[in-house]
Design a protein around this motif. Sequence first.
Motif, PDB file in Angstrom:
ATOM      1  N   GLU A  80      -3.078 -12.005   4.876  1.00 27.77           N
ATOM      2  CA  GLU A  80      -3.136 -11.895   6.189  1.00 27.77           C
ATOM      3  C   GLU A  80      -2.839 -13.477   6.767  1.00 27.77           C
ATOM      4  OE1 GLU A  80      -6.344  -8.322   7.080  1.00 27.77           O
ATOM      5  OE2 GLU A  80      -7.113 -10.537   7.186  1.00 27.77           O
ATOM      6  N   GLU A  81      -2.956 -14.443   6.075  1.00 28.08           N
ATOM      7  CA  GLU A  81      -2.529 -15.536   6.420  1.00 28.08           C
ATOM      8  C   GLU A  81      -0.882 -15.826   6.834  1.00 28.08           C
ATOM      9  OE1 GLU A  81      -3.585 -18.291   3.281  1.00 28.08           O
ATOM     10  OE2 GLU A  81      -5.849 -17.992   3.680  1.00 28.08           O
ATOM     11  N   PHE A  82       0.069 -15.138   6.198  1.00 28.79           N
ATOM     12  CA  PHE A  82       1.146 -15.359   6.249  1.00 28.79           C
ATOM     13  C   PHE A  82       1.584 -15.290   7.881  1.00 28.79           C
ATOM     14  CE2 PHE A  82       1.791 -13.879   1.795  1.00 28.79           C
ATOM     15  CZ  PHE A  82       1.946 -15.081   1.522  1.00 28.79           C
ATOM     16  N   ASN A  83       2.233 -16.187   8.422  1.00 23.11           N
ATOM     17  CA  ASN A  83       2.864 -16.166   9.661  1.00 23.11           C
ATOM     18  C   ASN A  83       4.308 -15.743   9.811  1.00 23.11           C
ATOM     19  OD1 ASN A  83       3.662 -16.905  12.423  1.00 23.11           O
ATOM     20  ND2 ASN A  83       3.346 -19.145  11.963  1.00 23.11           N
ATOM     21  N   LEU A  84       4.205 -14.455  10.356  1.00 24.55           N
ATOM     22  CA  LEU A  84       5.448 -13.473  10.797  1.00 24.55           C
ATOM     23  C   LEU A  84       6.024 -13.669  11.919  1.00 24.55           C
ATOM     24  CD1 LEU A  84       4.195 -10.832   8.301  1.00 24.55           C
ATOM     25  CD2 LEU A  84       5.671 -12.907   7.728  1.00 24.55           C
ATOM     26  N   PRO A 103       1.789  -8.097  11.052  1.00 17.56           N
ATOM     27  CA  PRO A 103       3.180  -8.317  11.948  1.00 17.56           C
ATOM     28  C   PRO A 103       2.858  -8.512  13.295  1.00 17.56           C
ATOM     29  CG  PRO A 103       2.738  -6.009  11.616  1.00 17.56           C
ATOM     30  CD  PRO A 103       1.726  -6.860  10.977  1.00 17.56           C
ATOM     31  N   PHE A 104       3.820  -9.614  13.655  1.00 13.02           N
ATOM     32  CA  PHE A 104       3.751  -9.531  15.344  1.00 13.02           C
ATOM     33  C   PHE A 104       4.279  -8.631  16.314  1.00 13.02           C
ATOM     34  CE2 PHE A 104       2.414 -14.068  14.048  1.00 13.02           C
ATOM     35  CZ  PHE A 104       2.165 -14.711  15.156  1.00 13.02           C
ATOM     36  N   PRO A 105       3.483  -8.691  17.205  1.00 11.61           N
ATOM     37  CA  PRO A 105       3.815  -7.648  18.269  1.00 11.61           C
ATOM     38  C   PRO A 105       5.468  -7.788  18.576  1.00 11.61           C
ATOM     39  CG  PRO A 105       1.917  -8.659  19.220  1.00 11.61           C
ATOM     40  CD  PRO A 105       2.538  -9.235  17.984  1.00 11.61           C
ATOM     41  N   SER A 144     -15.654  -0.989  -2.603  1.00 12.23           N
ATOM     42  CA  SER A 144     -15.945  -0.432  -1.203  1.00 12.23           C
ATOM     43  C   SER A 144     -15.329  -1.106   0.046  1.00 12.23           C
ATOM     44  CB  SER A 144     -17.533  -0.158  -1.056  1.00 12.23           C
ATOM     45  OG  SER A 144     -17.780   0.668   0.162  1.00 12.23           O
ATOM     46  N   LYS A 145     -15.413  -2.204   0.007  1.00  9.07           N
ATOM     47  CA  LYS A 145     -14.995  -3.238   0.994  1.00  9.07           C
ATOM     48  C   LYS A 145     -13.493  -3.038   1.020  1.00  9.07           C
ATOM     49  CE  LYS A 145     -18.560  -6.679   0.717  1.00  9.07           C
ATOM     50  NZ  LYS A 145     -19.034  -7.988   0.410  1.00  9.07           N
ATOM     51  N   LEU A 146     -12.850  -3.286  -0.233  1.00  8.17           N
ATOM     52  CA  LEU A 146     -11.416  -3.148  -0.377  1.00  8.17           C
ATOM     53  C   LEU A 146     -10.911  -1.748   0.507  1.00  8.17           C
ATOM     54  CD1 LEU A 146     -10.904  -4.561  -3.878  1.00  8.17           C
ATOM     55  CD2 LEU A 146      -9.798  -5.288  -1.647  1.00  8.17           C
ATOM     56  N   ARG A 147     -11.558  -0.599  -0.049  1.00  9.18           N
ATOM     57  CA  ARG A 147     -11.023   0.677   0.501  1.00  9.18           C
ATOM     58  C   ARG A 147     -11.040   0.656   2.052  1.00  9.18           C
ATOM     59  NH1 ARG A 147     -14.816   3.895  -3.795  1.00  9.18           N
ATOM     60  NH2 ARG A 147     -13.266   4.477  -5.314  1.00  9.18           N
ATOM     61  N   THR A 148     -12.132   0.069   2.766  1.00  7.33           N
ATOM     62  CA  THR A 148     -12.210  -0.120   4.061  1.00  7.33           C
ATOM     63  C   THR A 148     -11.048  -0.831   4.704  1.00  7.33           C
ATOM     64  OG1 THR A 148     -14.646   0.247   4.044  1.00  7.33           O
ATOM     65  CG2 THR A 148     -13.574  -0.879   6.113  1.00  7.33           C
ATOM     66  N   TRP A 149     -10.835  -1.925   4.026  1.00  7.88           N
ATOM     67  CA  TRP A 149      -9.642  -2.823   4.713  1.00  7.88           C
ATOM     68  C   TRP A 149      -8.376  -2.047   4.217  1.00  7.88           C
ATOM     69  CZ3 TRP A 149      -5.363  -4.534   1.899  1.00  7.88           C
ATOM     70  CH2 TRP A 149      -4.447  -5.771   2.629  1.00  7.88           C
ATOM     71  N   ASP A 150      -8.282  -1.459   3.271  1.00 14.41           N
ATOM     72  CA  ASP A 150      -6.916  -0.732   2.870  1.00 14.41           C
ATOM     73  C   ASP A 150      -6.582   0.387   3.944  1.00 14.41           C
ATOM     74  OD1 ASP A 150      -4.610  -0.700   1.060  1.00 14.41           O
ATOM     75  OD2 ASP A 150      -5.578   1.157  -0.034  1.00 14.41           O
ATOM     76  N   VAL A 151      -7.489   0.944   4.204  1.00 11.99           N
ATOM     77  CA  VAL A 151      -7.242   2.193   5.231  1.00 11.99           C
ATOM     78  C   VAL A 151      -6.934   1.675   6.608  1.00 11.99           C
ATOM     79  CG1 VAL A 151      -8.405   4.236   6.629  1.00 11.99           C
ATOM     80  CG2 VAL A 151      -8.611   3.754   4.069  1.00 11.99           C
ATOM     81  N   THR A 152      -7.695   0.383   7.031  1.00  9.05           N
ATOM     82  CA  THR A 152      -7.894  -0.296   8.309  1.00  9.05           C
ATOM     83  C   THR A 152      -6.366  -1.172   8.486  1.00  9.05           C
ATOM     84  OG1 THR A 152     -10.012  -0.565   8.402  1.00  9.05           O
ATOM     85  CG2 THR A 152      -8.550  -1.791   9.852  1.00  9.05           C
ATOM     86  N   SER A 153      -5.791  -1.535   7.386  1.00  6.80           N
ATOM     87  CA  SER A 153      -4.644  -2.189   7.319  1.00  6.80           C
ATOM     88  C   SER A 153      -3.515  -1.379   7.318  1.00  6.80           C
ATOM     89  CB  SER A 153      -4.566  -3.044   6.311  1.00  6.80           C
ATOM     90  OG  SER A 153      -4.394  -2.595   5.022  1.00  6.80           O
ATOM     91  N   SER A 154      -3.713   0.071   7.191  1.00  6.87           N
ATOM     92  CA  SER A 154      -2.463   0.890   6.931  1.00  6.87           C
ATOM     93  C   SER A 154      -1.826   1.201   8.531  1.00  6.87           C
ATOM     94  CB  SER A 154      -2.913   2.393   6.512  1.00  6.87           C
ATOM     95  OG  SER A 154      -3.743   2.917   7.043  1.00  6.87           O
ATOM     96  N   SER A 155      -2.856   0.813   9.501  1.00  5.63           N
ATOM     97  CA  SER A 155      -2.384   0.928  10.767  1.00  5.63           C
ATOM     98  C   SER A 155      -1.414   0.078  11.193  1.00  5.63           C
ATOM     99  CB  SER A 155      -3.548   1.016  11.784  1.00  5.63           C
ATOM    100  OG  SER A 155      -4.534  -0.388  11.866  1.00  5.63           O
ATOM    101  N   ARG A 156      -1.213  -1.312  10.514  1.00  2.00           N
ATOM    102  CA  ARG A 156      -0.183  -2.267  10.961  1.00  2.00           C
ATOM    103  C   ARG A 156       1.065  -1.906  10.514  1.00  2.00           C
ATOM    104  NH1 ARG A 156      -4.076  -6.479   8.177  1.00  2.00           N
ATOM    105  NH2 ARG A 156      -5.843  -6.269   9.027  1.00  2.00           N
ATOM    106  N   VAL A 157       1.308  -0.736   9.667  1.00  3.95           N
ATOM    107  CA  VAL A 157       2.568  -0.074   9.128  1.00  3.95           C
ATOM    108  C   VAL A 157       3.258   0.498  10.395  1.00  3.95           C
ATOM    109  CG1 VAL A 157       3.720   1.087   7.563  1.00  3.95           C
ATOM    110  CG2 VAL A 157       1.782  -0.374   6.596  1.00  3.95           C
ATOM    111  N   ASP A 158       4.414   0.495  10.713  1.00 10.92           N
ATOM    112  CA  ASP A 158       5.031   1.360  11.428  1.00 10.92           C
ATOM    113  C   ASP A 158       5.609   2.670  10.902  1.00 10.92           C
ATOM    114  OD1 ASP A 158       4.880  -0.076  14.089  1.00 10.92           O
ATOM    115  OD2 ASP A 158       5.925  -1.517  13.054  1.00 10.92           O
TER     116      ASP A 158
END
Length: 360
Positions: A80-84, A103-105, A144-158
């Motif tokens: 998540e650190e990468f500046n896109l 990703p940026f808006p 368990s933490k990784l699963r939560t992050w993995d599902v949440t971060s999937s919303s960043r994919v168009d």
Amino acid sequence: MQKKVAVIHDWLNGMRGGEKVLEEILRIFPQAHIFTLFLEEDNISDLIRSHKITASSLNKYTFVRKRYRHFLPLFPATIEEFNLRDYEIVISSSHCVAKGVVPFPGSVHFSYLHSPMRYIWDQYYAYFGHVKGLKKSFIKSQVSKLRTWDVTSSSRVDHFIANSNFVKERIWKFYRREARVIHPPVDTDFYTPVENPSRDFFLTVSALVPYKGVEMLIAAFNKTGDRLVIVGKGTEEKKLKKMAAKNIEFRKNIPAEELRRLYQEARAFVFAGIEDFGIAFVEALACGTPVMALGKGGVLDIVSEDRGVLFPSQEVGGIVAALEQVKKTDFSSALLRESSLEFTAEKFRQRFERMITELA
């Protein structure tokens, strides 16, 4: 004006199937910039190395880079650190955390998913089922933490792209997201048939780890006495060698030309595990060699009745029966070769570029 493209790849420390996909993406977008967690420039191709590559903050620590798998809990925050900010198209090539970039808006994020993280989802017990005590408790909490992050971060994919229908189903199962299937590229120009192959042995190419099913293959070939060549290495190597009878031989670290020769000469390529896609299946077909495999996973996109034999479960009896069926079937080398051409690099690029053009 051409849009600026960022390609995010989990790590660049060797040339495997995922890196071959990356190369084809870079051929479509020759000006793309690459972002990755770890980078070992001596172990990647000239094509990849020719691009601007930004490695993560973890890459500067040699002890982390050399043992990167032990630092999985750090990967989400690091990716998540990468500046896109400057990129209009973001393409993640992901089997771990690359799809979780921010990703940026205004940008469009396409994620080519080789697999949802196997070790936290459907292969959790294969990787960690043997772990006990405090270590098990620690792993459970981190997973368990990784699963939560993995599902949440999937919303960043168009737009998700799956490398097989099997992976498409898992994307829906874990993320509740639809995906388009674009099969990965296979080097069918390199893998080609030869005249009058020997066909006096069977071949498998696999990591020697529990969930690949090599143990069941060995048990079956111990029973039949047919010659089997196993190409691969892994944590189960010593155990498997002790199990194997004299008709079974092991090879590892062989050059590509020797692997091609084995594909060309084999009676059939055999496999008893579940693959997300299975590039080795296509490489065998490209060499005019049929496939005998467990009828689950990515192989269902590749092997039909006239291309090999599929058996229903990881049981010795079923594998032995499939071997007998292969022996009495006269497969057409030309037809096998023709079927592999559905998976060429050119077709991958055409399908991938068409989707980006349509949706970006």
